[in-house]
Motif scaffolding. Structure first.
Motif, short mmCIF file in Angstrom:
data_model
loop_
_atom_site.label_atom_id
_atom_site.label_comp_id
_atom_site.label_asym_id
_atom_site.label_seq_id
_atom_site.Cartn_x
_atom_site.Cartn_y
_atom_site.Cartn_z
N MET A 1 0.83 -1.20 0.00
CA MET A 1 0.00 0.00 0.00
C MET A 1 0.86 1.25 0.00
SD MET A 1 -3.09 -0.58 2.71
CE MET A 1 -4.07 -2.06 2.72
N THR A 2 0.36 2.28 -0.64
CA THR A 2 1.03 3.58 -0.58
C THR A 2 0.66 4.27 0.73
OG1 THR A 2 -0.82 4.77 -1.60
CG2 THR A 2 0.81 3.78 -3.09
N LYS A 3 1.34 5.35 1.05
CA LYS A 3 1.04 6.09 2.27
C LYS A 3 -0.40 6.59 2.27
CE LYS A 3 5.73 7.72 3.33
NZ LYS A 3 6.59 8.91 3.54
N LYS A 4 -0.86 7.05 1.12
CA LYS A 4 -2.22 7.58 1.05
C LYS A 4 -3.26 6.46 1.18
CE LYS A 4 -1.08 11.79 -1.45
NZ LYS A 4 -1.31 12.63 -2.65
N GLN A 5 -2.95 5.31 0.64
CA GLN A 5 -3.85 4.17 0.80
C GLN A 5 -3.92 3.73 2.26
OE1 GLN A 5 -1.99 1.62 -2.11
NE2 GLN A 5 -3.65 1.89 -3.58
N ILE A 6 -2.78 3.75 2.95
CA ILE A 6 -2.74 3.38 4.37
C ILE A 6 -3.56 4.37 5.19
CG2 ILE A 6 -1.23 3.21 6.39
CD1 ILE A 6 0.94 2.09 4.51
N GLN A 7 -3.48 5.65 4.83
CA GLN A 7 -4.27 6.66 5.51
C GLN A 7 -5.76 6.36 5.37
OE1 GLN A 7 -3.10 9.31 7.29
NE2 GLN A 7 -5.10 10.23 7.72
N VAL A 8 -6.19 6.05 4.14
CA VAL A 8 -7.59 5.70 3.90
C VAL A 8 -7.97 4.43 4.66
CG1 VAL A 8 -9.22 4.92 2.13
CG2 VAL A 8 -7.69 6.83 1.65
N PHE A 9 -7.08 3.45 4.64
CA PHE A 9 -7.30 2.16 5.30
C PHE A 9 -7.67 2.37 6.76
CE2 PHE A 9 -5.76 -1.59 7.59
CZ PHE A 9 -6.17 -2.65 6.79
N PHE A 10 -6.89 3.16 7.48
CA PHE A 10 -7.15 3.34 8.91
C PHE A 10 -8.28 4.33 9.19
CE2 PHE A 10 -3.00 1.28 9.26
CZ PHE A 10 -3.29 0.35 10.25
N GLU A 11 -8.50 5.26 8.29
CA GLU A 11 -9.65 6.14 8.46
C GLU A 11 -10.94 5.34 8.40
OE1 GLU A 11 -9.36 9.13 5.46
OE2 GLU A 11 -7.94 10.36 6.60
N ALA A 200 -11.85 -2.72 1.19
CA ALA A 200 -11.59 -3.56 0.02
C ALA A 200 -11.03 -2.76 -1.15
CB ALA A 200 -12.87 -4.27 -0.40
N ASP A 201 -11.38 -1.48 -1.24
CA ASP A 201 -10.93 -0.70 -2.39
C ASP A 201 -9.47 -0.27 -2.30
OD1 ASP A 201 -11.54 0.97 -0.31
OD2 ASP A 201 -12.37 2.56 -1.55
N VAL A 202 -8.87 -0.37 -1.12
CA VAL A 202 -7.43 -0.07 -1.00
C VAL A 202 -6.62 -1.33 -0.73
CG1 VAL A 202 -7.70 2.34 -0.33
CG2 VAL A 202 -7.70 0.56 1.44
N CYS A 203 -7.30 -2.43 -0.47
CA CYS A 203 -6.63 -3.71 -0.24
C CYS A 203 -5.90 -4.14 -1.51
CB CYS A 203 -7.67 -4.77 0.13
SG CYS A 203 -6.99 -6.44 0.32
N GLN A 204 -4.74 -4.75 -1.33
CA GLN A 204 -3.92 -5.17 -2.48
C GLN A 204 -3.98 -6.67 -2.74
OE1 GLN A 204 -2.15 -2.60 -4.30
NE2 GLN A 204 -3.70 -1.59 -3.03
N TRP A 205 -4.88 -7.37 -2.08
CA TRP A 205 -4.97 -8.82 -2.26
C TRP A 205 -5.61 -9.14 -3.61
CZ3 TRP A 205 -9.02 -12.67 -0.23
CH2 TRP A 205 -8.52 -13.98 -0.30
N PRO A 206 -4.94 -9.81 -4.50
CA PRO A 206 -5.47 -10.07 -5.84
C PRO A 206 -6.76 -10.91 -5.84
CG PRO A 206 -3.10 -10.47 -5.78
CD PRO A 206 -3.56 -10.30 -4.36
N ASP A 207 -6.94 -11.77 -4.82
CA ASP A 207 -8.08 -12.68 -4.80
C ASP A 207 -9.34 -12.07 -4.18
OD1 ASP A 207 -6.40 -14.55 -5.92
OD2 ASP A 207 -5.97 -15.57 -4.03
N ARG A 208 -9.29 -10.82 -3.78
CA ARG A 208 -10.43 -10.25 -3.06
C ARG A 208 -11.72 -10.22 -3.89
NH1 ARG A 208 -7.10 -6.35 -4.79
NH2 ARG A 208 -7.87 -4.35 -5.59
N PHE A 209 -11.59 -10.10 -5.21
CA PHE A 209 -12.78 -10.04 -6.05
C PHE A 209 -13.49 -11.39 -6.10
CE2 PHE A 209 -9.69 -6.99 -7.88
CZ PHE A 209 -10.33 -5.84 -7.47
N GLU A 210 -12.73 -12.47 -5.92
CA GLU A 210 -13.33 -13.81 -5.89
C GLU A 210 -14.20 -13.99 -4.65
OE1 GLU A 210 -10.45 -16.88 -6.32
OE2 GLU A 210 -9.40 -15.88 -7.97
N PHE A 211 -13.98 -13.16 -3.64
CA PHE A 211 -14.74 -13.25 -2.40
C PHE A 211 -15.74 -12.09 -2.28
CE2 PHE A 211 -11.09 -15.91 -1.64
CZ PHE A 211 -11.62 -16.99 -0.94
N GLY A 212 -16.08 -11.50 -3.40
CA GLY A 212 -17.18 -10.54 -3.43
C GLY A 212 -16.83 -9.08 -3.30
#
Length: 226
Positions: A1-11, A200-212
């Protein structure tokens, strides 16, 4: 994750749980120390069932030490590894009485010198009881950190150091609880609930779409919102 993505993640995690806390029952640093010690390879629910009976009877180093190993076992025998844990708790009580005036220390060195207290347990006590910006990496946090791309590491120590480095200061005190609860209830091991995940929109896990997970918002759009 980038710094800005991490900021969004915890917000997002903060919005979801503004006041996160441990699910272990305790009313003092000593009760927390005992509960966390007992929680190794055991669920919080099982520990609470035991301590809800133990603490009304004995919730100080002197009182638990007076029970002795066999007496303590009667309260915690439903918890895994209770034999070893009873011995460690009694030894820790003795040290607290003799070296610390029955007060739980607020520093890592003294905490880790207590039997049954490793780095993770010390981090939990320092963070939860004393409000220090530590990160206790358990299986949930290890999984969430690696899966999402928040902090990738081969072992818990690598992940801990990475998390402390990348988490913004404003989130550091509560981040331990946010990550545990996210891993316990949403980013679970076998069938993660990506379909209801708030990050989910900042998560970097490639398989997340398979789980909805919904289609990710382009990174540029996320960064433009910050």
């Amino acid at each position: 994750m980038t710094k800005k993505q991490i900021q969004v993640f915890f917000e997002r995690l903060r919005e979801q749980r503004p006041h996160p806390k441990t699910e272990l029952n305790y009313t003092s640093p000593f009760e927390l120390l005992v509960a966390v010690t007992l929680s190794a390879q055991a669920t919080d629910v099982s520990v609470n069932k035991a301590t809800d009976k133990l603490f009304p009877v004995a919730n100080t180093p002197e009182a638990i030490y007076a029970l002795g190993v066999d007496g303590l076992k009667q309260y915690i025998k439903t918890i895994g590894l209770y034999n070893a844990k009873a011995k460690n708790v009694i030894k820790a009580c003795k040290i607290l009485i003799e070296k610390h005036n029955s007060v739980v220390p607020d520093n890592r060195a003294d905490l880790e010198a207590l039997p049954g207290v490793g780095r993770k347990t010390a981090n939990v006590v320092l963070n939860t009881a004393f409000g220090q910006p530590t990160m206790a990496v358990d299986t949930h946090i290890f999984r969430v950190s690696n899966r999402t791309g928040l902090a990738i590491g081969k072992n818990v120590l690598e992940v801990e150091h990475r998390l402390v480095k990348v988490i913004p200061k404003e989130f550091m005190i509560d981040s331990h609880h946010w990550l545990i609860l996210h891993g316990r209830y949403t980013c679970i091991a076998r069938k993660p609930k990506c379909y209801e995940c708030v990050v989910a929109d900042v998560c970097q896990w490639p398989d997340r779409f398979e789980f909805g997970a919904a289609k990710s918002i382009p990174v540029k759009m996320i960064e433009d919102k910050i």
